[in-house]
Design a protein around this motif. Structure first.
Motif, PDB file in Angstrom:
ATOM      1  N   LEU A 146      17.128  52.238 -97.322  1.00  0.00           N
ATOM      2  CA  LEU A 146      16.721  51.425 -98.473  1.00  0.00           C
ATOM      3  C   LEU A 146      17.042  52.101 -99.799  1.00  0.00           C
ATOM      4  O   LEU A 146      17.303  51.429-100.790  1.00  0.00           O
ATOM      5  CB  LEU A 146      15.221  51.133 -98.404  1.00  0.00           C
ATOM      6  CG  LEU A 146      14.784  50.146 -97.343  1.00  0.00           C
ATOM      7  CD1 LEU A 146      13.267  50.076 -97.293  1.00  0.00           C
ATOM      8  CD2 LEU A 146      15.370  48.773 -97.608  1.00  0.00           C
ATOM      9  N   HIS A 147      17.021  53.408 -99.819  1.00  0.00           N
ATOM     10  CA  HIS A 147      17.238  54.126-101.087  1.00  0.00           C
ATOM     11  C   HIS A 147      18.640  54.715-101.212  1.00  0.00           C
ATOM     12  O   HIS A 147      18.932  55.388-102.190  1.00  0.00           O
ATOM     13  CB  HIS A 147      16.180  55.213-101.247  1.00  0.00           C
ATOM     14  CG  HIS A 147      14.790  54.672-101.223  1.00  0.00           C
ATOM     15  ND1 HIS A 147      14.280  53.885-102.224  1.00  0.00           N
ATOM     16  CD2 HIS A 147      13.821  54.753-100.286  1.00  0.00           C
ATOM     17  CE1 HIS A 147      13.052  53.527-101.925  1.00  0.00           C
ATOM     18  NE2 HIS A 147      12.742  54.036-100.748  1.00  0.00           N
ATOM     19  N   ALA A 153      25.211  45.104 -98.802  1.00  0.00           N
ATOM     20  CA  ALA A 153      24.493  45.808 -97.729  1.00  0.00           C
ATOM     21  C   ALA A 153      23.052  46.146 -98.118  1.00  0.00           C
ATOM     22  O   ALA A 153      22.146  45.946 -97.307  1.00  0.00           O
ATOM     23  CB  ALA A 153      25.251  47.056 -97.303  1.00  0.00           C
ATOM     24  N   PRO A 154      22.796  46.636 -99.334  1.00  0.00           N
ATOM     25  CA  PRO A 154      21.394  46.918 -99.696  1.00  0.00           C
ATOM     26  C   PRO A 154      20.514  45.662 -99.688  1.00  0.00           C
ATOM     27  O   PRO A 154      19.357  45.723 -99.273  1.00  0.00           O
ATOM     28  CB  PRO A 154      21.493  47.497-101.109  1.00  0.00           C
ATOM     29  CG  PRO A 154      22.883  47.998-101.230  1.00  0.00           C
ATOM     30  CD  PRO A 154      23.715  47.084-100.384  1.00  0.00           C
ATOM     31  N   LEU A 155      21.055  44.532-100.109  1.00  0.00           N
ATOM     32  CA  LEU A 155      20.282  43.286-100.117  1.00  0.00           C
ATOM     33  C   LEU A 155      20.000  42.809 -98.700  1.00  0.00           C
ATOM     34  O   LEU A 155      18.896  42.339 -98.405  1.00  0.00           O
ATOM     35  CB  LEU A 155      21.038  42.204-100.894  1.00  0.00           C
ATOM     36  CG  LEU A 155      21.345  42.511-102.353  1.00  0.00           C
ATOM     37  CD1 LEU A 155      22.242  41.437-102.944  1.00  0.00           C
ATOM     38  CD2 LEU A 155      20.068  42.650-103.143  1.00  0.00           C
ATOM     39  N   LYS A 183      17.269  45.071 -97.313  1.00  0.00           N
ATOM     40  CA  LYS A 183      15.966  44.795 -97.927  1.00  0.00           C
ATOM     41  C   LYS A 183      15.332  43.532 -97.359  1.00  0.00           C
ATOM     42  O   LYS A 183      14.127  43.472 -97.153  1.00  0.00           O
ATOM     43  CB  LYS A 183      16.131  44.674 -99.441  1.00  0.00           C
ATOM     44  CG  LYS A 183      14.842  44.511-100.191  1.00  0.00           C
ATOM     45  CD  LYS A 183      15.085  44.490-101.684  1.00  0.00           C
ATOM     46  CE  LYS A 183      13.782  44.319-102.431  1.00  0.00           C
ATOM     47  NZ  LYS A 183      13.971  44.305-103.861  1.00  0.00           N
ATOM     48  N   THR A 184      16.137  42.520 -97.090  1.00  0.00           N
ATOM     49  CA  THR A 184      15.612  41.248 -96.580  1.00  0.00           C
ATOM     50  C   THR A 184      15.636  41.174 -95.051  1.00  0.00           C
ATOM     51  O   THR A 184      15.373  40.117 -94.481  1.00  0.00           O
ATOM     52  CB  THR A 184      16.400  40.063 -97.161  1.00  0.00           C
ATOM     53  OG1 THR A 184      17.774  40.184 -96.800  1.00  0.00           O
ATOM     54  CG2 THR A 184      16.269  40.003 -98.672  1.00  0.00           C
ATOM     55  N   LEU A 185      15.961  42.303 -94.410  1.00  0.00           N
ATOM     56  CA  LEU A 185      15.984  42.409 -92.945  1.00  0.00           C
ATOM     57  C   LEU A 185      16.976  41.466 -92.273  1.00  0.00           C
ATOM     58  O   LEU A 185      16.776  41.044 -91.143  1.00  0.00           O
ATOM     59  CB  LEU A 185      14.575  42.199 -92.368  1.00  0.00           C
ATOM     60  CG  LEU A 185      13.493  43.122 -92.904  1.00  0.00           C
ATOM     61  CD1 LEU A 185      12.149  42.734 -92.320  1.00  0.00           C
ATOM     62  CD2 LEU A 185      13.812  44.581 -92.613  1.00  0.00           C
ATOM     63  N   LEU A 186      18.072  41.160 -92.961  1.00  0.00           N
ATOM     64  CA  LEU A 186      19.123  40.324 -92.377  1.00  0.00           C
ATOM     65  C   LEU A 186      20.110  41.138 -91.545  1.00  0.00           C
ATOM     66  O   LEU A 186      20.648  40.641 -90.558  1.00  0.00           O
ATOM     67  CB  LEU A 186      19.899  39.577 -93.455  1.00  0.00           C
ATOM     68  CG  LEU A 186      19.150  38.453 -94.158  1.00  0.00           C
ATOM     69  CD1 LEU A 186      19.987  37.896 -95.295  1.00  0.00           C
ATOM     70  CD2 LEU A 186      18.804  37.354 -93.161  1.00  0.00           C
ATOM     71  N   ALA A 187      20.347  42.375 -91.950  1.00  0.00           N
ATOM     72  CA  ALA A 187      21.319  43.203 -91.237  1.00  0.00           C
ATOM     73  C   ALA A 187      21.082  44.673 -91.534  1.00  0.00           C
ATOM     74  O   ALA A 187      20.555  45.028 -92.590  1.00  0.00           O
ATOM     75  CB  ALA A 187      22.741  42.833 -91.651  1.00  0.00           C
ATOM     76  N   MET A 188      21.482  45.511 -90.595  1.00  0.00           N
ATOM     77  CA  MET A 188      21.441  46.956 -90.772  1.00  0.00           C
ATOM     78  C   MET A 188      22.883  47.435 -90.818  1.00  0.00           C
ATOM     79  O   MET A 188      23.680  47.099 -89.940  1.00  0.00           O
ATOM     80  CB  MET A 188      20.709  47.608 -89.602  1.00  0.00           C
ATOM     81  CG  MET A 188      20.687  49.106 -89.653  1.00  0.00           C
ATOM     82  SD  MET A 188      19.827  49.785 -91.070  1.00  0.00           S
ATOM     83  CE  MET A 188      18.190  49.178 -90.769  1.00  0.00           C
ATOM     84  N   THR A 189      23.219  48.202 -91.829  1.00  0.00           N
ATOM     85  CA  THR A 189      24.578  48.705 -91.989  1.00  0.00           C
ATOM     86  C   THR A 189      24.628  50.169 -91.582  1.00  0.00           C
ATOM     87  O   THR A 189      23.789  50.970 -92.000  1.00  0.00           O
ATOM     88  CB  THR A 189      25.035  48.555 -93.453  1.00  0.00           C
ATOM     89  OG1 THR A 189      24.937  47.179 -93.822  1.00  0.00           O
ATOM     90  CG2 THR A 189      26.467  49.025 -93.630  1.00  0.00           C
ATOM     91  N   TYR A 190      25.606  50.502 -90.765  1.00  0.00           N
ATOM     92  CA  TYR A 190      25.826  51.882 -90.340  1.00  0.00           C
ATOM     93  C   TYR A 190      27.127  52.376 -90.961  1.00  0.00           C
ATOM     94  O   TYR A 190      28.067  51.605 -91.137  1.00  0.00           O
ATOM     95  CB  TYR A 190      25.940  51.972 -88.815  1.00  0.00           C
ATOM     96  CG  TYR A 190      24.641  51.689 -88.112  1.00  0.00           C
ATOM     97  CD1 TYR A 190      23.804  52.724 -87.717  1.00  0.00           C
ATOM     98  CD2 TYR A 190      24.238  50.379 -87.850  1.00  0.00           C
ATOM     99  CE1 TYR A 190      22.605  52.459 -87.076  1.00  0.00           C
ATOM    100  CE2 TYR A 190      23.049  50.113 -87.200  1.00  0.00           C
ATOM    101  CZ  TYR A 190      22.236  51.153 -86.821  1.00  0.00           C
ATOM    102  OH  TYR A 190      21.051  50.900 -86.191  1.00  0.00           O
ATOM    103  N   VAL A 191      27.157  53.656 -91.302  1.00  0.00           N
ATOM    104  CA  VAL A 191      28.360  54.250 -91.880  1.00  0.00           C
ATOM    105  C   VAL A 191      28.743  55.492 -91.091  1.00  0.00           C
ATOM    106  O   VAL A 191      27.899  56.155 -90.486  1.00  0.00           O
ATOM    107  CB  VAL A 191      28.156  54.597 -93.370  1.00  0.00           C
ATOM    108  CG1 VAL A 191      28.030  53.359 -94.219  1.00  0.00           C
ATOM    109  CG2 VAL A 191      26.963  55.505 -93.575  1.00  0.00           C
TER     110      VAL A 191
END
Length: 57
Positions: free
Chosen positions: A17-18, A39-41, A44-52
Motif C-alpha cells: 500500500l505504501h 496498481a496502487p488504486l 487499495k480497493t482490493l481489485l488486484a494484487m501486483t507482484y514485481v
C-alpha cells in the motif's frame, strides 16, 4: 535461465500500500501506466494484487 538462477539475482514481492513506483519502463506504455498509476488504486480497493520482480542489487 532456470528458476534457481533467477531467484539468486531477483526477488518477487508484492507492491504494498505504501510502495510508490515513480519510474518504470518495460517498453509497453499500457503496462508502464498500470504499474505507475493504476496498481496502487487496484490494491487499495482490493481489485488486484501486483507482484514485481526486483533485482537484488
Amino acid at each position: 535461465m532456470r528458476a534457481e538462477e533467477i531467484l539468486s539475482e531477483y526477488e518477487i514481492r508484492k507492491l504494498g500500500l505504501h510502495d510508490h513506483v515513480s519510474q518504470f519502463d518495460c517498453g509497453d506504455e499500457d503496462l508502464n501506466d498500470f504499474i505507475i498509476n493504476d496498481a496502487p488504486l487496484y490494491r487499495k480497493t482490493l481489485l488486484a494484487m501486483t507482484y514485481v520482480l526486483v533485482h537484488k542489487n
